[in-house]
Each structure stands twice: as C-alpha cells, then as structure tokens.
Design a protein around this motif. Structure first.
Motif, PDB file in Angstrom:
ATOM      1  N   LEU A 128       0.841  -1.192   0.000  1.00 58.92           N
ATOM      2  CA  LEU A 128       0.000   0.000   0.000  1.00 58.92           C
ATOM      3  C   LEU A 128       0.879   1.246   0.000  1.00 58.92           C
ATOM      4  CD1 LEU A 128      -2.820  -0.663   2.650  1.00 58.92           C
ATOM      5  CD2 LEU A 128      -3.053  -0.690   0.170  1.00 58.92           C
ATOM      6  N   HIS A 129       0.423   2.264  -0.715  1.00 54.26           N
ATOM      7  CA  HIS A 129       1.107   3.560  -0.718  1.00 54.26           C
ATOM      8  C   HIS A 129       0.049   4.640  -0.859  1.00 54.26           C
ATOM      9  CE1 HIS A 129       4.307   6.424  -1.134  1.00 54.26           C
ATOM     10  NE2 HIS A 129       3.937   6.779  -2.350  1.00 54.26           N
ATOM     11  N   TYR A 130      -0.054   5.506   0.172  1.00 54.00           N
ATOM     12  CA  TYR A 130      -1.087   6.545   0.210  1.00 54.00           C
ATOM     13  C   TYR A 130      -2.473   5.970  -0.077  1.00 54.00           C
ATOM     14  CZ  TYR A 130       2.535  10.107   0.497  1.00 54.00           C
ATOM     15  OH  TYR A 130       3.603  10.886   0.911  1.00 54.00           O
ATOM     16  N   GLY A 131      -2.761   4.818   0.539  1.00 53.92           N
ATOM     17  CA  GLY A 131      -4.099   4.238   0.462  1.00 53.92           C
ATOM     18  C   GLY A 131      -4.426   3.487  -0.800  1.00 53.92           C
ATOM     19  N   GLU A 132      -3.442   3.253  -1.657  1.00 58.23           N
ATOM     20  CA  GLU A 132      -3.673   2.528  -2.896  1.00 58.23           C
ATOM     21  C   GLU A 132      -2.749   1.324  -2.994  1.00 58.23           C
ATOM     22  OE1 GLU A 132      -4.948   5.481  -6.336  1.00 58.23           O
ATOM     23  OE2 GLU A 132      -3.066   6.163  -5.418  1.00 58.23           O
ATOM     24  N   VAL A 133      -3.232   0.249  -3.615  1.00 58.45           N
ATOM     25  CA  VAL A 133      -2.394  -0.915  -3.870  1.00 58.45           C
ATOM     26  C   VAL A 133      -1.508  -0.625  -5.078  1.00 58.45           C
ATOM     27  CG1 VAL A 133      -2.362  -3.349  -4.546  1.00 58.45           C
ATOM     28  CG2 VAL A 133      -4.083  -2.527  -2.916  1.00 58.45           C
ATOM     29  N   ILE A 134      -0.185  -0.690  -4.863  1.00 56.59           N
ATOM     30  CA  ILE A 134       0.733  -0.442  -5.981  1.00 56.59           C
ATOM     31  C   ILE A 134       1.387  -1.722  -6.488  1.00 56.59           C
ATOM     32  CG2 ILE A 134       1.189   1.935  -5.269  1.00 56.59           C
ATOM     33  CD1 ILE A 134       3.935   0.963  -4.235  1.00 56.59           C
ATOM     34  N   ALA A 135       1.267  -2.809  -5.724  1.00 54.79           N
ATOM     35  CA  ALA A 135       1.802  -4.102  -6.178  1.00 54.79           C
ATOM     36  C   ALA A 135       1.217  -5.204  -5.320  1.00 54.79           C
ATOM     37  CB  ALA A 135       3.325  -4.128  -6.100  1.00 54.79           C
ATOM     38  N   SER A 136       1.051  -6.377  -5.908  1.00 55.71           N
ATOM     39  CA  SER A 136       0.585  -7.540  -5.157  1.00 55.71           C
ATOM     40  C   SER A 136       1.025  -8.784  -5.911  1.00 55.71           C
ATOM     41  CB  SER A 136      -0.940  -7.520  -5.007  1.00 55.71           C
ATOM     42  OG  SER A 136      -1.369  -8.539  -4.120  1.00 55.71           O
ATOM     43  N   GLY A 137       1.579  -9.738  -5.176  1.00 49.59           N
ATOM     44  CA  GLY A 137       2.025 -10.962  -5.828  1.00 49.59           C
ATOM     45  C   GLY A 137       3.005 -11.725  -4.965  1.00 49.59           C
ATOM     46  N   GLU A 138       3.753 -12.641  -5.580  1.00 49.30           N
ATOM     47  CA  GLU A 138       4.735 -13.424  -4.848  1.00 49.30           C
ATOM     48  C   GLU A 138       5.851 -12.520  -4.338  1.00 49.30           C
ATOM     49  OE1 GLU A 138       6.065 -16.635  -7.268  1.00 49.30           O
ATOM     50  OE2 GLU A 138       4.099 -17.637  -7.282  1.00 49.30           O
ATOM     51  N   PRO A 139       6.403 -12.831  -3.155  1.00 47.59           N
ATOM     52  CA  PRO A 139       7.370 -11.935  -2.518  1.00 47.59           C
ATOM     53  C   PRO A 139       8.556 -11.531  -3.395  1.00 47.59           C
ATOM     54  CG  PRO A 139       6.661 -13.592  -0.967  1.00 47.59           C
ATOM     55  CD  PRO A 139       6.047 -13.975  -2.276  1.00 47.59           C
ATOM     56  N   ASP A 140       9.153 -12.475  -4.093  1.00 48.03           N
ATOM     57  CA  ASP A 140      10.327 -12.146  -4.907  1.00 48.03           C
ATOM     58  C   ASP A 140       9.977 -11.166  -6.027  1.00 48.03           C
ATOM     59  OD1 ASP A 140      11.985 -13.684  -3.368  1.00 48.03           O
ATOM     60  OD2 ASP A 140      11.923 -15.432  -4.698  1.00 48.03           O
ATOM     61  N   ALA A 141       8.815 -11.357  -6.642  1.00 52.35           N
ATOM     62  CA  ALA A 141       8.395 -10.457  -7.722  1.00 52.35           C
ATOM     63  C   ALA A 141       8.119  -9.066  -7.187  1.00 52.35           C
ATOM     64  CB  ALA A 141       7.158 -11.019  -8.425  1.00 52.35           C
ATOM     65  N   VAL A 142       7.451  -8.986  -6.034  1.00 53.04           N
ATOM     66  CA  VAL A 142       7.151  -7.678  -5.439  1.00 53.04           C
ATOM     67  C   VAL A 142       8.434  -6.981  -5.016  1.00 53.04           C
ATOM     68  CG1 VAL A 142       6.037  -6.512  -3.494  1.00 53.04           C
ATOM     69  CG2 VAL A 142       4.831  -8.334  -4.725  1.00 53.04           C
ATOM     70  N   ARG A 143       9.383  -7.729  -4.488  1.00 55.89           N
ATOM     71  CA  ARG A 143      10.645  -7.141  -4.032  1.00 55.89           C
ATOM     72  C   ARG A 143      11.395  -6.490  -5.184  1.00 55.89           C
ATOM     73  NH1 ARG A 143      14.250 -10.521  -0.023  1.00 55.89           N
ATOM     74  NH2 ARG A 143      13.607 -12.183  -1.444  1.00 55.89           N
ATOM     75  N   GLU A 144      11.252  -7.029  -6.396  1.00 57.01           N
ATOM     76  CA  GLU A 144      11.964  -6.489  -7.553  1.00 57.01           C
ATOM     77  C   GLU A 144      11.167  -5.415  -8.302  1.00 57.01           C
ATOM     78  OE1 GLU A 144      15.105  -7.153  -8.078  1.00 57.01           O
ATOM     79  OE2 GLU A 144      14.991  -8.436  -6.303  1.00 57.01           O
ATOM     80  N   ASP A 145       9.932  -5.154  -7.861  1.00 57.15           N
ATOM     81  CA  ASP A 145       9.104  -4.150  -8.520  1.00 57.15           C
ATOM     82  C   ASP A 145       9.728  -2.761  -8.356  1.00 57.15           C
ATOM     83  OD1 ASP A 145       6.803  -2.025  -8.370  1.00 57.15           O
ATOM     84  OD2 ASP A 145       5.924  -3.730  -9.430  1.00 57.15           O
ATOM     85  N   ALA A 146       9.899  -2.061  -9.460  1.00 60.76           N
ATOM     86  CA  ALA A 146      10.611  -0.775  -9.442  1.00 60.76           C
ATOM     87  C   ALA A 146       9.902   0.251  -8.573  1.00 60.76           C
ATOM     88  CB  ALA A 146      10.753  -0.250 -10.868  1.00 60.76           C
ATOM     89  N   ARG A 147       8.586   0.315  -8.643  1.00 56.25           N
ATOM     90  CA  ARG A 147       7.874   1.327  -7.863  1.00 56.25           C
ATOM     91  C   ARG A 147       7.926   0.998  -6.368  1.00 56.25           C
ATOM     92  NH1 ARG A 147       1.617   3.532  -8.133  1.00 56.25           N
ATOM     93  NH2 ARG A 147       2.039   5.427  -6.957  1.00 56.25           N
ATOM     94  N   VAL A 148       7.838  -0.284  -6.033  1.00 57.24           N
ATOM     95  CA  VAL A 148       7.930  -0.685  -4.626  1.00 57.24           C
ATOM     96  C   VAL A 148       9.295  -0.301  -4.061  1.00 57.24           C
ATOM     97  CG1 VAL A 148       7.949  -2.654  -3.044  1.00 57.24           C
ATOM     98  CG2 VAL A 148       6.252  -2.548  -4.878  1.00 57.24           C
ATOM     99  N   ARG A 149      10.341  -0.517  -4.828  1.00 56.02           N
ATOM    100  CA  ARG A 149      11.684  -0.125  -4.377  1.00 56.02           C
ATOM    101  C   ARG A 149      11.789   1.385  -4.205  1.00 56.02           C
ATOM    102  NH1 ARG A 149      15.832  -3.268  -3.982  1.00 56.02           N
ATOM    103  NH2 ARG A 149      15.746  -5.453  -4.613  1.00 56.02           N
ATOM    104  N   GLU A 150      11.143   2.100  -5.092  1.00 50.95           N
ATOM    105  CA  GLU A 150      11.233   3.562  -5.050  1.00 50.95           C
ATOM    106  C   GLU A 150      10.534   4.133  -3.828  1.00 50.95           C
ATOM    107  OE1 GLU A 150       9.648   7.454  -7.592  1.00 50.95           O
ATOM    108  OE2 GLU A 150       9.487   5.446  -8.453  1.00 50.95           O
ATOM    109  N   VAL A 151       9.341   3.620  -3.505  1.00 50.60           N
ATOM    110  CA  VAL A 151       8.559   4.247  -2.437  1.00 50.60           C
ATOM    111  C   VAL A 151       8.740   3.598  -1.090  1.00 50.60           C
ATOM    112  CG1 VAL A 151       6.807   4.955  -4.122  1.00 50.60           C
ATOM    113  CG2 VAL A 151       6.452   2.874  -2.772  1.00 50.60           C
ATOM    114  N   TYR A 152       9.340   2.375  -1.036  1.00 54.73           N
ATOM    115  CA  TYR A 152       9.375   1.710   0.263  1.00 54.73           C
ATOM    116  C   TYR A 152      10.654   0.927   0.528  1.00 54.73           C
ATOM    117  CZ  TYR A 152       7.738  -0.843   4.365  1.00 54.73           C
ATOM    118  OH  TYR A 152       7.612  -1.347   5.627  1.00 54.73           O
TER     119      TYR A 152
END
Length: 252
Positions: A224-248
């Motif tokens: 979650l980021h500012y009340g919105e889902v920005i990614a959801s899935g298996e942990p390894d895939a989410v960990r490599e998500d560019a936006r997830v890395r940027e905001v969290y």
C-alpha cells in the motif's frame, strides 16, 4: 484453483474529508500467509479495521467464505472465524497467563453455544486441558502462573496469540506482531506464527515493517502507498518491482 477465504473489493475509507483507502482490493486464499506492507500512513491499520469490522467502509465490500460481511460487526466476524491480535498486546494484566487463557477458552465455548452453569465454581477438566494445550502451543506452559504484567513483552504477545487461537479461527489477522521486540524475540515470534498456523490450518494476514519477518512468513505480498495498492504478488516479484523499491524498500 485455490479457494478464496477473504475478499475485499474496491474499498474506500476516509476520516472526514481525508481519504485513507482508495479502491483497495485484495484476496486471501485458504492456507496462505499474506503480508501487507507500506510506509507509515499508507492505510494498513485502517484496512485491518475495515476487514475485521472495527470500521465499515464508505464504499466497497468485504466477503468471507463467499458471504457479504461488509456490515457485520466485529464480534460476529469473530464467531465466523476471524481472529485478531493488536500492535499492543491486549491481555488482562493483573491475571496469570493461565487465567487469561481460561477466560479466552470459556469465551470461545460460549460463543459456540455451549451452556456454562453460572453456579460452577471451577473449570471442568476438559477446559483445563484445553488451557494447558494452548499454553504449551505458544510456549508458556512453564509460565502459566505468572501474572501477565510480569511477563516479558514477547511473552505477552505469545499469550495474546494463544488467546486468539482459543477461538479456533480460520483466518488470523496480526497487526505488527513483532513491533517493539528484540531481534531474538522477532525470530522466535516468526517461528511460532509459522508453526501454529501450519499446525491448525489457519490462513494468515498481517502487517509488518521488519523485512526479515515479512520475507520469513509471506507467501504473497500486497504493498500500500497513500491508500492505494501499488503491487501484489509473490514476494520475490514484489521485491523487484521498481515502484515498490522507489517508495518503500529502497535499492541495495
């Protein structure tokens, strides 16, 4: 195809004119360990309150085992199979671990329709056996007589977890289960949560900041980021998500 146990669809929730959750959707499959992560203020605790019935959404729906529970109060969700712990352990501080667990077991019995005579002065041998089993399950058998306020913080969290297990939930929701713990306590807590959920066949949804805990438990992640889902899935895939890395998560 995996069976969906809990489903949230298009959840909106705000406080006054301040939006906190904006079109949040997620599913919890039976048997999975689903972790919700995100920065402070992302809406994680509010989402938990909506899912457990502490708050009702302003729009969207919550479904449990295929039934609409959007407006079902928290106590009725607990009867249907919800179990929840809190960031600060909610136990009876001036009672022993055994007495706390006994209250939880008797409450669970009553919630399932069992009649307990008001004149009974002592618990039955069956109730005592259940209390002993739960204390053993969470590693507190040798501290049964200890007053809760005198237990170490991690042990109070264990006690709260055991009291929640007394309800025999099919879905366990843990809000920051290792907050305030030492590194060794966090590891012990992860091992305990993984063991009891496997043993009892419980599905798990939790929020957590410690990435060691997150990746030690999660079979699926939602960010979650500012009340919105920005990614959801298996942990390894989410960990490599560019936006997830940027905001969290940041970059190594």
């Amino acid at each position: 195809m995996a069976e969906i146990l809990l489903e949230a669809l298009g959840i909106y929730k705000g406080y006054g004119r301040i939006p906190v959750l904006k079109n949040v959707s997620l599913t919890i499959e039976r048997g999975e360990s689903h972790v919700v992560i995100g920065p402070n203020g992302a809406g994680k605790s509010t989402l938990f309150k909506v899912l457990t019935g502490e708050l009702y959404p302003s729009a969207g729906g919550v479904f449990f085992e295929g039934k609409d529970v959007t407006r079902t109060p928290a106590w009725q969700r607990a009867q249907r199979g919800f179990g929840r712990t809190f960031q600060v352990a909610r136990v009876f501080q001036h009672m022993s671990a055994r007495e706390n667990m006994l209250i939880a077991v008797e409450t669970a019995e009553r919630s399932r329709g069992a009649w307990i005579p008001p004149w009974r002065l002592a618990p039955t041998s069956a109730l005592e056996a259940r209390v002993a089993e739960l204390l053993e399950d969470v590693g507190l058998a040798d501290r049964a007589a200890t007053v809760a306020s005198e237990l170490a913080y991690g042990d109070r969290k264990r006690l709260e977890l055991g009291m929640t297990l007394a309800l025999q939930p099919s879905l366990l929701l843990l809000d920051e289960p290792t907050a305030g713990m030492s590194q060794s306590e966090r590891k012990a807590s992860v091992d305990l949560i993984a063991r009891v959920t496997r043993r009892h066949g419980i599905s798990l949804l939790l929020t957590e900041h410690d990435m060691g805990v997150v990746f030690g438990l999660a079979t699926r992640l939602t960010v979650l980021h500012y009340g919105e889902v920005i990614a959801s899935g298996e942990p390894d895939a989410v960990r490599e998500d560019a936006r997830v890395r940027e905001v969290y998560l940041g970059h190594e």
